[in-house]
Write a protein that holds these residues in place. Structure first.
Motif, PDB file in Angstrom:
ATOM      1  N   GLU A   1      32.147 -10.583   4.841  1.00 40.56           N
ATOM      2  CA  GLU A   1      32.563 -11.729   4.195  1.00 40.56           C
ATOM      3  C   GLU A   1      33.898 -12.081   5.131  1.00 40.56           C
ATOM      4  O   GLU A   1      34.164 -13.397   5.058  1.00 40.56           O
ATOM      5  CB  GLU A   1      32.575 -11.654   2.800  1.00 40.56           C
TER       6      GLU A   1
ATOM      7  N   VAL B   1      28.164 -15.451   5.656  1.00 40.01           N
ATOM      8  CA  VAL B   1      27.601 -15.938   4.227  1.00 40.01           C
ATOM      9  C   VAL B   1      26.271 -15.440   4.012  1.00 40.01           C
ATOM     10  O   VAL B   1      25.557 -15.440   4.993  1.00 40.01           O
ATOM     11  CB  VAL B   1      27.841 -17.182   3.988  1.00 40.01           C
TER      12      VAL B   1
ATOM     13  N   GLY C   1      25.117 -18.285  -1.848  1.00 46.60           N
ATOM     14  CA  GLY C   1      26.124 -18.926  -1.422  1.00 46.60           C
ATOM     15  C   GLY C   1      26.021 -20.416  -1.806  1.00 46.60           C
ATOM     16  O   GLY C   1      25.320 -21.044  -1.394  1.00 46.60           O
TER      17      GLY C   1
END
Length: 355
Positions: free
Chosen positions: A69, A74, A79
């Motif tokens: 991250e 992501v 997300g």
């Protein structure tokens, strides 16, 4: 206010509502982002964020580590965009995604392939035939709102079965369902499910399918019922006359877990470019197994120490898929964008404590 999500290098874009996961927004607008479990458990939807701000919902460390991250990766399944976002995903290549539809499905037949694998053939509506890529999956919509995902084990050209007794051909999809003791759906499949039972399904889902535009030789890696979408891909290759070199590695704990071994050997006689390496990890003396042993993903590295010019299609248990992805890239030089995967994440996998 909506946020624009752009995917490079394809240039495809779509809009996400505030609070909406990017994957859900992409699916809703026909953008074929890669994904597997859709629950933050498998990491199949992981991609690089080139710009913008994303907030993550609950997910497992194995799917996205804190280090990843920090490097800008992501998970699109959990997300949520906080601004316009640009992602990098080389699996998003064209605008030809098939529409996702809900439909009733009738159980056409049940056939045990092994002690814990059932072949379930579903008859779908004939008036509006579902389109899908070999390798994709459908979801059962259970009465309590839960969902269960299974890959189609037959290629799209085999969806319409030959007419029976002079009638019209019926659209049939084949699924391979492994019994998970205590699982409310698979317990039903292996105990109470009957022919003609009506279920509801939705699909097609998933970005796991053969990239027909590449000339590269392929490794097809399957563990357990991860063989189902690989079977569909092999049928598709045969139907389309695709003659790229392909080697199938299928792993199971014992020989009986390779429940369609005879079927594969029949295909080898007609597909000289297809090769087959069965691998068993826990054979007993009574099995009299004389073939390859150990971890199936490691057998690939023993035979192909250099994968830099290959494509890999992997499907099965998350630990097999994740280990293959990491080791093939790190040790054998496989380009990351040439690893295509579908992890079979069970409800037990999803139940692990998220971060």
């Amino acid at each position: 206010m909506t946020y624009q999500i752009t995917v490079e290098p394809s240039g495809r874009s779509f809009e996400a509502e505030p609070g909406e996961a990017m994957l859900a927004a992409g699916i809703r607008q026909g953008i074929g982002l890669p994904y597997g479990c859709k629950d933050g458990a498998c990491g199949s939807c992981k991609c690089k964020k080139l710009s913008g701000t994303v907030a993550h919902g609950p997910h497992q460390e194995k799917a996205l580590s804190a280090e990843e991250e920090a490097q800008g990766y992501v998970l699109t399944c959990c997300g949520v965009a906080q601004s316009d976002v640009v992602l990098e995903s080389r699996q998003v290549t064209h605008a030809g995604a098939f529409p996702i539809r809900k439909m009733p499905a009738r159980v056409a037949s049940l056939e045990r392939k092994s002690h814990d694998v059932m072949s379930v053939r579903l008859q779908l509506p004939a008036n509006d035939v579902m389109q899908y890529h070999a390798g994709q999956y459908i979801e059962f919509l259970l009465r309590d709102g839960a969902r269960r995902s299974y890959s189609m084990a037959n290629a799209p050209h085999l969806l319409i079965q030959p007419p029976v007794a002079g009638g019209a051909g019926a659209p049939i999809v084949e699924l391979h369902i492994r019994h998970m003791p205590g699982g409310k759906f698979t317990d039903h499949v292996f105990s109470a499910m009957k022919e003609k039972e009506i279920l509801r399904v939705e699909g097609p889902y998933g970005s796991f399918h053969l990239r027909d535009d590449s000339p590269k030789p392929m490794v097809l890696l399957a563990s357990g019922t991860g063989f189902a979408p690989i079977k569909a891909i092999i049928e598709h290759m045969k139907f389309m006359g695709i003659t790229r070199e392909a080697t199938l590695y299928w792993g199971g704990r014992r020989p009986q877990d390779l429940y369609m071994d005879a079927w594969i050997k029949e295909q080898l006689a007609e597909m000289p470019h297809l090769h087959y390496v069965p691998v068993v990890s826990d054979a007993l003396a009574e099995d009299a197994w004389t073939g390859r042993t150990g971890f199936v993903h490691r057998a690939v590295l023993e035979d192909f120490p250099d994968l830099s010019a290959h494509q890999v299609y992997a499907c099965g248990a998350p630990i097999v898929v994740d280990s293959a992805r990491h080791e093939y890239v790190a040790q054998a030089g496989l380009p990351e964008e040439e690893f295509f995967a579908d992890s079979f994440t069970s409800e037990a996998d999803k139940a692990h404590t998220p971060v």
